[in-house]
Design a protein around this motif. Structure first.
Motif, mmCIF file in Angstrom:
data_model
loop_
_atom_site.group_PDB
_atom_site.id
_atom_site.type_symbol
_atom_site.label_atom_id
_atom_site.label_comp_id
_atom_site.label_asym_id
_atom_site.label_seq_id
_atom_site.Cartn_x
_atom_site.Cartn_y
_atom_site.Cartn_z
ATOM 1 N N ALA A 241 -15.180 9.341 -7.464
ATOM 2 C CA ALA A 241 -16.024 8.242 -7.937
ATOM 3 C C ALA A 241 -15.114 7.022 -8.000
ATOM 4 O O ALA A 241 -14.643 6.619 -9.060
ATOM 5 C CB ALA A 241 -16.607 8.576 -9.300
ATOM 6 N N ASP A 242 -14.841 6.440 -6.830
ATOM 7 C CA ASP A 242 -13.819 5.401 -6.724
ATOM 8 C C ASP A 242 -14.373 3.988 -6.753
ATOM 9 O O ASP A 242 -13.654 3.026 -6.487
ATOM 10 C CB ASP A 242 -12.993 5.605 -5.456
ATOM 11 N N GLN A 243 -15.669 3.842 -7.061
ATOM 12 C CA GLN A 243 -16.265 2.518 -7.182
ATOM 13 C C GLN A 243 -16.530 2.239 -8.656
ATOM 14 O O GLN A 243 -17.190 3.019 -9.333
ATOM 15 C CB GLN A 243 -17.575 2.427 -6.388
ATOM 16 N N TYR A 244 -16.004 1.110 -9.125
ATOM 17 C CA TYR A 244 -16.231 0.779 -10.525
ATOM 18 C C TYR A 244 -17.669 0.318 -10.706
ATOM 19 O O TYR A 244 -18.142 -0.574 -10.007
ATOM 20 C CB TYR A 244 -15.278 -0.309 -11.009
ATOM 21 N N LEU A 245 -18.372 0.938 -11.641
ATOM 22 C CA LEU A 245 -19.777 0.622 -11.885
ATOM 23 C C LEU A 245 -19.953 0.252 -13.355
ATOM 24 O O LEU A 245 -19.524 0.996 -14.235
ATOM 25 C CB LEU A 245 -20.671 1.824 -11.563
ATOM 26 N N PRO A 246 -20.591 -0.881 -13.654
ATOM 27 C CA PRO A 246 -20.911 -1.185 -15.047
ATOM 28 C C PRO A 246 -22.005 -0.258 -15.541
ATOM 29 O O PRO A 246 -22.655 0.427 -14.750
ATOM 30 C CB PRO A 246 -21.392 -2.636 -14.984
ATOM 31 N N GLU A 247 -22.207 -0.224 -16.832
ATOM 32 C CA GLU A 247 -23.223 0.662 -17.386
ATOM 33 C C GLU A 247 -24.620 0.089 -17.148
ATOM 34 O O GLU A 247 -24.962 -0.982 -17.664
ATOM 35 C CB GLU A 247 -22.991 0.860 -18.888
#
Length: 764
Positions: A241-247
């Motif tokens: 899971a190498d993509q930063y995702l906001p909540e």
């Protein structure tokens, strides 16, 4: 209205920065607060300059809002990005969606940064933050992966994060677990506290669901938790899971979309469907279902030693019972709290979480021993066994690591070892207890196995008892563990630690003798250790008198250092070279001076009957003196101590031959000029802990003691009340004559050449 001078000065400094194109004050409040804007020019790569914006949403010219309070520079200005700035970047502080985002610029306090580097330092951090955001470098391996940013939390969940992460095998999965919860209901709101520490898998249809009322506002119940993770993409190739995702998860539909992004929707969705079908149409009231993703990041998550991030959510079963609309059910955000564990203690102490705790025994659970035990237990290195036969007395609490409990008020008395073990259990490390007399336990194989079970890395003696030290040193012990000693000297002004080498050579008794020499050579140390205050024996009523008057803070100041030394020894492996550590507390009661001395294996020419143990340093001195007089016998006086319990000479120093000595090929005759003064100085400087043991000389050929040697030994024995040693250095090894006057006459033990044959260093 005049802008406060500190704020005006800050804006002037900001305006001089090369990257700042403009500064302007847009609001000045009556209380002295100032709102300003600054335009920062970012260096975009050529391909992005046409649009004036990076793919990540950072513009070539960014307008930043600074809010200075009237308290500036005591309080740092609040920094805001533009309202429509891309919020999907890491290192953005939590905040409401209707407010402009705030970048997280420092891993600490912005106002501390301003005091050390000025307002320019804060602006430099802001420019670097924008540059990293432009290049998607806010997450980097050196700092660690920033966890998913959540602007608010609904509930709390206690987890065993270490064990949860261990579930993430290459096959992927979604496992159900029984959970326990508490619920608090207030006006228009409810809060859940979930206990998800159990990771014993259960079938969903066998999970207990329900709640019971505690008060009008609180409930207790049982529910279900799911832990889900993605399978490997291919053998040996993890799904990252190498993509930063906001909540952005607000509904079950969002939750499934997030599972898709994490690569585990196929694992989660069937289990959610099963729960939804079971809940369909049933009248559940506030039963929280916990879902935790094990998201594998490219590198370790900040604050952990693992790349697996725990992302947890809750679904209220009340909102989940309509199967036709369950994907619209709201999802609650859950904040995780790690349960106290040895792994958490090690991680917090910068130690390796997965390393097994060294198996070691603490002998002595008094003030020094208890503090060392608690310090090391807080590092996840607590003792496996504590040994002490003494009972806890009220005055012990003045310096003990433990706090008194109700049992003290009721007059109940317990063994120090039992109380310490109970205290360490609060740190998830409950050692075994032994209340044996340590000197008696050493006498039998069963007793020795009890105080040092198989696999014991270290046996640490903190009793400060000479009897215990000598007993541990000289007992005939097969599979002897490394033994160490740690305590305070000089009425608490000096700290001492000693560690044996493998096999007990040198032993802690030998190291104590060596330490006397080191202390005697240092005026400040000997003034503390051999002072009248340190050596005083208090005569009082009965056996209940307190020990040396000493405040806890003085004792703690030095025992913390002892704890670090013992912890380092355990961390590196107990079986190393022997060493001595000495520390002195300064006159100010704060400063400390620590010294470490490596001690080489001793020469032990003979181990039966009366032992002879010679420090490697003395052996080198003797051999150097012999080499300086080729073809001639030479000698001197040997210094050390005689262990009554060990029945052993411990030679730690030599006094050179006086100038009126006779050196010849046939014999050496020890002179007397200045010798008495040298001996008197030796005894005074060491507080009588070191003294003359006898003499040494050499033979030019391999030979046993001569008649003259025996005569010399008998003459010397008449002048002292313990055995006399006449040590004879041979071309290879040593021989000696030992004589003792026992009142009824002289006895003599002749250690022949056959008993010491070997290399010049002897049997080490």
């Amino acid at each position: 209205m005049t802008i406060p001078i500190a704020t005006a000065r800050a804006l002037n400094l900001i305006g001089t920065h090369p990257a700042v194109e403009a500064t302007r004050v847009i609001e000045h409040l009556d209380d002295g607060a100032v709102v300003a804007e600054i335009d920062i020019a970012n260096e975009l790569p050529a391909a992005w300059r046409v649009t004036g914006e990076s793919p990540s949403g950072v513009r070539q010219l960014e307008t930043i809002r600074l809010e200075f309070s009237a308290g500036y520079p005591v309080f740092a200005p609040r920094v805001f990005l533009r309202a429509d700035f891309n919020r999907s970047h890491p290192h953005i502080n939590p905040g409401p969606a209707d407010q402009p985002p705030q970048p997280c610029l420092v891993a600490g306090s912005s106002r501390e940064l301003i005091q050390t580097r000025g307002i320019e330092g804060l602006i430099e951090q802001l420019i670097k933050w924008l540059d990293d955001a432009m290049m998607l470098k806010l997450n980097n391996p050196a700092a660690g992966w920033e966890p998913v940013r959540r602007d608010s939390f609904d509930d709390f969940m206690v987890v065993d994060g270490i064990k949860m992460r261990e579930l993430a095998d290459p096959a992927g999965g979604c496992i159900a677990f029984q959970t326990e919860f508490f619920q608090l209901i207030e006006v228009g709101q409810q809060y859940f506290s979930i206990d998800h520490r159990s990771i014993v898998p259960v079938e969903i249809d066998k999970v207990r669901l329900g709640r019971t009322k505690i008060t009008d506002k609180t409930f207790h119940g049982m529910s279900i938790g799911l832990i889900v993770w993605a399978p490997d993409r291919s053998p040996g190739q993890s799904t990252l899971a190498d993509q930063y995702l906001p909540e952005t998860v607000y509904t079950v539909g969002d939750l499934l979309a997030r599972a898709e992004q994490y690569g585990c929707r196929q694992q989660l969705e069937p289990k959610l469907n099963l729960i939804a079908f079971g809940a369909n149409g049933r009248d559940f009231t506030s039963i929280p279902i916990a879902i935790t993703f094990l998201a594998r990041r490219p590198y370790n998550v900040i604050g952990t030693n693992s790349p697996i991030e725990l992302c947890s959510y809750l679904i209220d079963l009340t909102e989940f019972r309509d199967i036709s609309k369950y994907d619209q059910a709201p999802v609650r955000l859950c904040s995780l709290r790690e349960q106290l564990s040895v792994e958490v203690l090690r991680r917090t102490s910068s130690l390796i979480e997965s390393t097994d705790s060294p198996n070691w025994t603490l002998v002595g659970c008094g003030s020094v021993g208890s503090k060392i035990a608690v310090h090391l237990a807080r590092r996840g290195q607590g003792p496996h066994l504590v040994v002490d036969r003494e009972l806890m007395a009220p005055h012990n609490y003045a310096r003990h690591a433990l706090l008194p409990t109700g049992v003290v008020e009721r007059g109940l008395i317990f063994a120090k070892s039992a109380l310490l073990a109970a205290g360490l259990e609060q740190l998830k490390q409950k050692p075994a207890i032994a209340t044996d007399d340590i000197t008696a336990a050493c006498a039998s194989p069963d007793g020795r196995a009890k105080i040092a079970p198989a696999g014991c890395y270290l046996l640490l003696n903190t009793t400060a008892s000479t009897v215990v030290r000598e007993r541990l040193s000289f007992v005939d012990w097969a599979d002897r563990p490394p033994i160490a000693e740690a305590h305070l000297l000089g009425a608490g002004r000096v700290a001492y630690a000693a560690f044996e080498a493998l096999g007990g050579n040198p032993s802690i008794s030998d190291l104590a003798a060596e330490s006397y020499r080191l202390i005697a050579a240092n005026k400040r140390l000997r003034d503390h250790v051999f002072s009248a205050e340190a050596e005083a024996i208090v005569i009082g009523q009965g056996c209940s008198a307190a020990t040396f008057p000493m405040p806890d803070d003085r004792l703690s100041a030095l025992t913390s250092g002892l704890s670090q030394i013992v912890g380092a020894r355990l961390q590196e492996g107990a079986q190393r070279e022997a060493e001595i550590h000495l520390a002195e507390l300064g006159d100010d009661g704060l400063s400390q001076t620590w010294s470490r001395y490596a001690v080489q294996p001793w020469v032990i020419p003979y181990k039966e009957g009366v032992q002879v143990r010679i420090s490697a340093r003395v052996d080198e001195q003797i051999r150097a003196e012999i080499a300086s007089r080729p073809g001639s016998e030479t000698g001197g006086v040997i210094v050390g101590r005689f262990s009554q319990i060990g029945n052993a000479f411990q030679v730690v120093d030599v006094i050179p031959a006086p100038p009126d000595s006779t050196f010849s090929r046939d014999k050496f005759v020890l002179g007397t000029e200045g010798l008495k003064a040298r001996i008197r100085t030796l005894v005074n400087d060491s507080g009588g802990s070191l003294y003359v043991l006898g003499t040494w000389h050499n033979h030019l050929i391999q030979s046993g003691p001569s008649g003259l040697d025996a005569e010399t030994a008998m003459t010397l024995a008449l002048k002292q009340y313990f055995p006399t040693l006449v040590l004879i250095a041979l071309p290879e090894g040593y021989t000696c004559v030992i004589a003792e006057c026992l009142g009824t006459g002289l006895t003599m033990a002749d250690l022949t050449q056959d008993g010491i044959k070997g290399d010049p260093a002897g049997d080490r």
